[in-house]
Design a protein around this motif. Structure first.
Motif, short mmCIF file in Angstrom:
data_model
loop_
_atom_site.label_atom_id
_atom_site.label_comp_id
_atom_site.label_asym_id
_atom_site.label_seq_id
_atom_site.Cartn_x
_atom_site.Cartn_y
_atom_site.Cartn_z
N UNK A 132 0.86 -1.21 0.02
CA UNK A 132 -0.08 -0.03 0.01
C UNK A 132 0.80 1.20 0.05
N UNK A 133 0.24 2.43 -0.22
CA UNK A 133 0.67 3.61 -0.36
C UNK A 133 1.65 4.07 0.97
N UNK A 134 2.79 4.41 0.95
CA UNK A 134 3.57 4.88 2.29
C UNK A 134 3.94 3.83 3.33
N UNK A 135 3.67 2.39 2.71
CA UNK A 135 3.92 1.49 3.60
C UNK A 135 5.49 1.06 3.30
N UNK A 136 6.10 0.41 4.23
CA UNK A 136 7.46 -0.02 4.02
C UNK A 136 7.57 -1.54 3.74
N UNK A 137 8.58 -2.17 3.17
CA UNK A 137 8.85 -3.41 3.24
C UNK A 137 10.13 -3.95 3.93
N UNK A 138 9.84 -4.99 4.93
CA UNK A 138 11.11 -5.22 5.50
C UNK A 138 11.94 -6.39 4.63
N UNK A 139 13.13 -6.06 4.57
CA UNK A 139 14.04 -7.07 3.71
C UNK A 139 15.28 -7.37 4.36
N UNK A 140 15.39 -8.66 4.25
CA UNK A 140 16.78 -9.27 4.80
C UNK A 140 17.95 -9.10 3.77
N UNK A 141 19.23 -8.48 3.87
CA UNK A 141 20.11 -8.55 3.00
C UNK A 141 21.22 -9.13 3.47
N UNK A 142 21.98 -10.06 2.69
CA UNK A 142 23.35 -10.76 3.29
C UNK A 142 24.40 -10.68 2.06
N UNK A 143 25.62 -10.52 2.68
CA UNK A 143 26.67 -10.33 1.60
C UNK A 143 28.14 -10.08 2.36
N UNK A 144 28.90 -10.26 1.64
CA UNK A 144 30.31 -10.32 2.11
C UNK A 144 30.56 -8.94 2.49
N UNK A 145 31.47 -8.76 3.73
CA UNK A 145 31.88 -7.55 4.37
C UNK A 145 32.99 -6.80 3.72
N UNK A 146 32.76 -5.67 3.73
CA UNK A 146 33.95 -4.65 2.85
C UNK A 146 35.10 -4.35 3.94
N UNK A 147 34.83 -4.87 5.19
CA UNK A 147 36.17 -4.57 6.12
C UNK A 147 37.07 -5.80 6.38
N UNK A 156 37.66 -9.78 5.26
CA UNK A 156 37.76 -11.07 4.56
C UNK A 156 36.96 -12.16 5.04
N UNK A 157 36.38 -12.80 4.26
CA UNK A 157 35.61 -14.26 4.79
C UNK A 157 34.63 -13.95 5.69
N UNK A 181 28.69 -3.29 3.19
CA UNK A 181 28.71 -4.44 2.24
C UNK A 181 29.70 -4.47 1.12
N UNK A 182 30.38 -5.19 0.59
CA UNK A 182 31.37 -5.27 -0.53
C UNK A 182 30.59 -5.92 -1.89
N UNK A 183 30.25 -4.64 -2.61
CA UNK A 183 29.30 -5.09 -3.74
C UNK A 183 30.12 -5.30 -5.07
N UNK A 184 31.63 -5.60 -4.90
CA UNK A 184 32.20 -6.06 -5.98
C UNK A 184 33.24 -7.28 -5.67
N UNK A 185 32.80 -8.07 -4.64
CA UNK A 185 33.40 -9.17 -4.11
C UNK A 185 33.03 -10.46 -4.89
N UNK A 186 33.49 -11.58 -4.73
CA UNK A 186 33.22 -12.79 -5.68
C UNK A 186 31.76 -13.08 -5.44
N UNK A 187 31.24 -12.85 -3.92
CA UNK A 187 29.80 -13.29 -3.57
C UNK A 187 29.11 -12.12 -3.57
#
Length: 876
Positions: A754-769, A771-772, A827-833
């Motif tokens: 609906x209008x002006x409602x929010x969506x809860x999302x869960x994000x996962x990915x490699x750390x930029x700080x 490694x591993x 988050x590291x957007x340019x990693x292998x994962x």
């Protein structure tokens, strides 16, 4: 004779404690004393000048610019504070108190010169941004040195030590003695000095700006109100209304401290102002010395969490959280009110346990029904008065849309003169000697009538804030102008109505009270202004080095990622960081370091905490340092009055303050307590339920309800209180609040929201700080108005998704200030994962959480029934 001499010595020591912590204990005589008072007076007049329209009128009239912009006002503000700190606070224990030594003159001149350098050289500084000259570095070095000395002499070592640790971290962050986990590359001397002194990232940052534009005027308003006689009036009214109840003096102490705390910026000053009168009276009706002092400490420190001033933290929250002042007041009012009601109940329970009685009251004794009707009449009178004020003033705004100010002035004068005429029929209040034998309490009616006109400037303040929607600073300015007018005219008007003559003498007394209030207001601000400047070093260090991220990682490491353990650690760190600091500096330090930690770790655990809740959380625990030994200064002040052991007083006060300790944990998980996204009727419902819950919590921790608690009854009361506060905890065990949907359907879900409602999302990915290491975060993505395609709604919020083979891969956000941009920094957007959406969380359809009130109330009924069988003492 020896006891009188000891009492005089104790009073002198107490005054010394307050002066050394709030206004400065040096009071030189002769021309230097006049100069010091004059300097404080000029500071107050300067703050009133820059808050008014006078600079603009003079600029038009004189054809020269006499307007101070925000940066210039901060420089002058700190210049006054540094010079007054040098003159008012002795540097050493053996420094003279009756004169100003030569080295303090030197420090004052250097401090003023370093501040005014920023005004004189402002054009050149802007031209050479980031490239300091030798002169810049010299001024910055001496400025920081004088600021640290002023901080030491006005606030003690704690803030100096904290600021010094941060400075060491700035310059030596890459050295081996710094733990490797928090090391950074370090900064050059020129870069650091420019950052701290020559721009608005350090000393002259947001905190000092808030001090100059808002805090000073509210502190000045409180000082003038006290000098006008309102402080004594509040105390006397509280005793007249409550002194006859069980433990009445202690209940009156709580109420009078609450009223004083509304306008006070200092826990210690609040403790001493009301405690000098209330603590001996509490002892008189049977309270042990430690408990009498502890009640005063608990109620006085609570004044710092009560809007509208909150020890000046309310105005800082406006800047740090990014909400309006009225929002801060709305969010803070319910927990503070509940806390005070619970303290009143704690006092009542202590009186029941000890079999205390109230003080004698004039007139015939009333039955329980009469008392109930009287209380209801009092509440109805207050409600009717509030409604008349709100709707009456709102009516003037509608009828005189172009002349509301003039209509308000006329209404103000009419109401004020009428209330002074009413007050003139009764003798002026005199402060009772608290050490005298028990006497009959003053009649409530006449006592109330003698000072009703003190409420007029408070109404002006509230009107400007809530109806006119003026800024807090401008609202305080007009309230202060109204208050000065009242001070100048109250005695002459009373003399006129009483036909007593001596109008000139009455006017002189009023004029003297205004001057005293202006001087006292400036001296009360020395510590706050210096504290906000010194706290700027800490804030500047954090912006320069990113230290808050390091602290977050450290606490996350200690807690093992457990949310509750993290909250406990943050509470402990806030308590430690707040030791010895005044309320304002306390909030700046703990919020700068701790607030981001709660938000980040909460998001990693799927708990989305509003930023205002986090700031209130760390603020509550920071101010508890004023209570807690070994540095609880308010406890030391109360012990000096009661003659009790300060450590025992502090421990007892902390025990009474457990309700204040519990509240932050509760509103982190139940934001209804902060009135976030609730309607007016829901707010009333939340207030009633939360008040009952907090009273049950108090009964459980104090060991007494209708009778002395058995162990299982105390546990049951705490369990009932917890259920009333957070019924959602039990519901979450039965049915999770959210279920996870396929992330590949994110576009479809975005389109359907609906209008002006929010969506809860869960994000996962490699750390930029690291490694591993894999980062996981949950956040609420606002989607704006409905109508556009799902992909467009996501892109409009800077979330760029590419769904391939069932994987919702994210691209790096373009805008650092957008919700995804601020949440996905690690988050590291340019990693292998890939960085990807791993789940969409959708609310689960569940039963109402209030269902769990039923077993809780049945258990409460059982406890009440069993306890009533064991006692014949009336509960009230």
């Amino acid at each position: 004779m020896s006891s009188e001499r000891d009492a005089r010595h104790a009073e002198i020591d107490l005054q010394d404690l307050v002066a050394s912590s709030d206004t400065g204990s040096r009071n030189p005589t002769g021309p230097i004393g006049v100069f010091l008072a004059g300097l404080a007076l000029v500071w107050s007049l300067f703050q009133l000048y820059i808050s008014s329209d006078i600079p603009y009128a003079l600029t038009d009239l004189l054809k020269i610019n006499v307007i101070f912009n925000s940066d210039e006002a901060r420089s002058v503000h700190l210049a006054f504070a540094l010079s007054l700190a040098a003159f008012s606070y002795p540097l050493f224990k053996n420094s003279p108190r009756d004169r100003v030594p030569w080295y303090d003159w030197v420090l004052a001149v250097i401090g003023v010169a370093c501040c005014l350098y920023l005004i004189v050289e402002k054009g050149n500084i802007a031209y050479r941004a980031g490239l300091p000259t030798t002169g810049d570095l010299i001024v910055s070095t001496f400025g920081l040195a004088v600021l640290m000395i002023a901080t030491y002499r006005s606030l003690g070592l704690p803030l100096v030590i904290v600021a010094s640790v941060f400075l060491v971290y700035v310059f030596f962050g890459d050295q081996p003695f710094i733990p490797e986990v928090i090391q950074w590359k370090g900064a050059s001397y020129g870069k650091a000095m420019w950052h701290f002194w020559m721009q608005t990232e350090g000393v002259f940052g947001v905190a000092l700006g808030v001090s100059a534009s808002m805090v000073f005027l509210f502190v000045l308003f409180g000082s003038l109100l006290d000098k006008a006689g309102a402080g004594n009036y509040f105390i006397q009214v509280a005793f007249a209304l409550l002194g006859h109840l069980r433990g009445g003096p202690a209940k009156a102490a709580v109420v009078s401290s609450a009223m004083t705390g509304l306008i006070s910026g200092s826990s210690i000053a609040n403790t001493v102002t009301t405690g000098t009168f209330t603590i001996p009276l509490m002892k008189r009706v049977g309270f042990p010395a430690e408990k009498a002092g502890a009640v005063e400490v608990a109620s006085s420190v609570n004044g710092q969490i009560m809007p509208p001033v909150m020890g000046a933290a309310a105005f800082l929250m406006v800047e740090y959280v990014g909400v309006t002042y009225l929002d801060v007041v709305k969010h803070a009012i319910l927990p503070a009110s509940i806390s005070y009601i619970a303290l009143l109940y704690i006092v009542h329970l202590e009186a029941l346990k000890s079999g205390m009685k109230g003080l004698p009251k004039p007139g015939p004794m009333r039955s329980g029904l009469q008392k109930l009707l009287g209380a209801l009449t009092g509440f109805l009178s207050m409600a009717i008065t509030a409604a008349v004020i709100y709707y009456g003033l709102g009516w003037t705004k509608q009828v005189f849309p172009d002349a509301t100010f003039e209509a308000m002035v006329v209404l103000f004068l009419a109401v004020y003169v009428g209330l002074v005429a009413l007050a003139a029929r009764y003798p002026d209040l005199e402060l009772d000697d608290p050490n005298a034998p028990v006497s009959v309490l003053p009649a409530a009616g006449p006592t109330l009538m003698t000072g009703l006109y003190y409420l007029v400037p408070i109404v002006v303040l509230v009107w400007n804030l809530m109806i006119e929607r003026l800024s807090p600073g401008l609202s305080a300015y007009w309230a202060t102008v109204a208050l000065i007018f009242i001070q100048l005219t109250q005695d002459p008007l009373k003399a006129l109505f009483r036909k007593s003559g001596d109008y000139a003498g009455a006017f002189r007394r009023g004029f003297a009270s205004v001057i005293e209030g202006l001087i006292a207001g400036a001296r009360n601000m020395i510590g706050i202004a210096v504290a906000t400047g010194a706290a700027g070093i800490i804030v500047g260090t954090i912006s320069l080095t990113g230290a808050h991220q390091v602290m977050g990682e450290f606490i996350e490491f200690l807690s093992g990622g457990n949310l509750m353990a993290m909250l406990v650690l943050v509470a402990i760190f806030s308590l430690i960081l707040g030791m010895g600091l005044p309320t304002t500096a306390n909030y700046i330090v703990v919020s700068s370091l701790m607030a981001a930690v709660v938000v980040d770790v909460g998001a990693q655990n799927g708990l989305l905490v509003p930023l205002i809740a986090v700031h209130l959380f760390v603020f509550y625990f920071g101010i508890m340092a004023d209570v807690t030994p070994p540095v609880g200064l308010a406890s030391f002040a109360a012990a000096a009055i009661s003659g009790a052991d300060p450590i025992k007083t502090g421990v007892t006060a902390f025990y009474y303050s457990l309700r204040t300790v519990a509240l932050p944990f509760l509103f982190i998980f139940n934001t209804d307590l902060l009135l976030i996204n609730v309607t007016a009727w829901e707010a009333v419902y939340v207030f009633v339920v939360a008040t009952v819950a907090m009273m049950l919590f108090a009964a459980g921790t104090q060991g007494y309800f209708f009778a002395r608690n058995k162990a299982w009854e105390a546990v049951a009361l705490l369990l009932i209180a917890f259920t009333l506060f957070r019924p959602g905890f039990w519901l979450d065990l039965v049915a999770p609040p959210f279920h996870q949907e396929d992330p590949a359907k994110i576009v479809e879900f975005a389109e359907a929201e609906p209008s002006d409602d929010g969506m809860r999302i869960v994000v996962e990915g490699p750390s930029i700080k690291y490694a591993d290491k894999t980062e996981t975060i949950t956040f609420l993505l606002p989607l704006g108005p409905k109508g556009a395609a799902g992909a467009e709604r996501l892109k409009a919020q800077d979330l760029h998704v590419a769904v391939e083979d069932g994987v919702a891969r994210l691209e790096e956000p373009f805008q650092p200030t957008s919700v995804p941009g601020s949440k996905l920094l690690d988050f590291d957007f340019y990693g292998d994962q890939p960085v990807r959406v791993v789940a969409i969380e959708v609310p689960t359809e569940r039963i109402a959480k209030e269902v769990f009130y039923i077993p809780a109330l049945l258990l409460l009924a059982l406890v009440i029934m069993l306890q009533r069988r064991r006692t014949d003492v009336p509960a009230f």
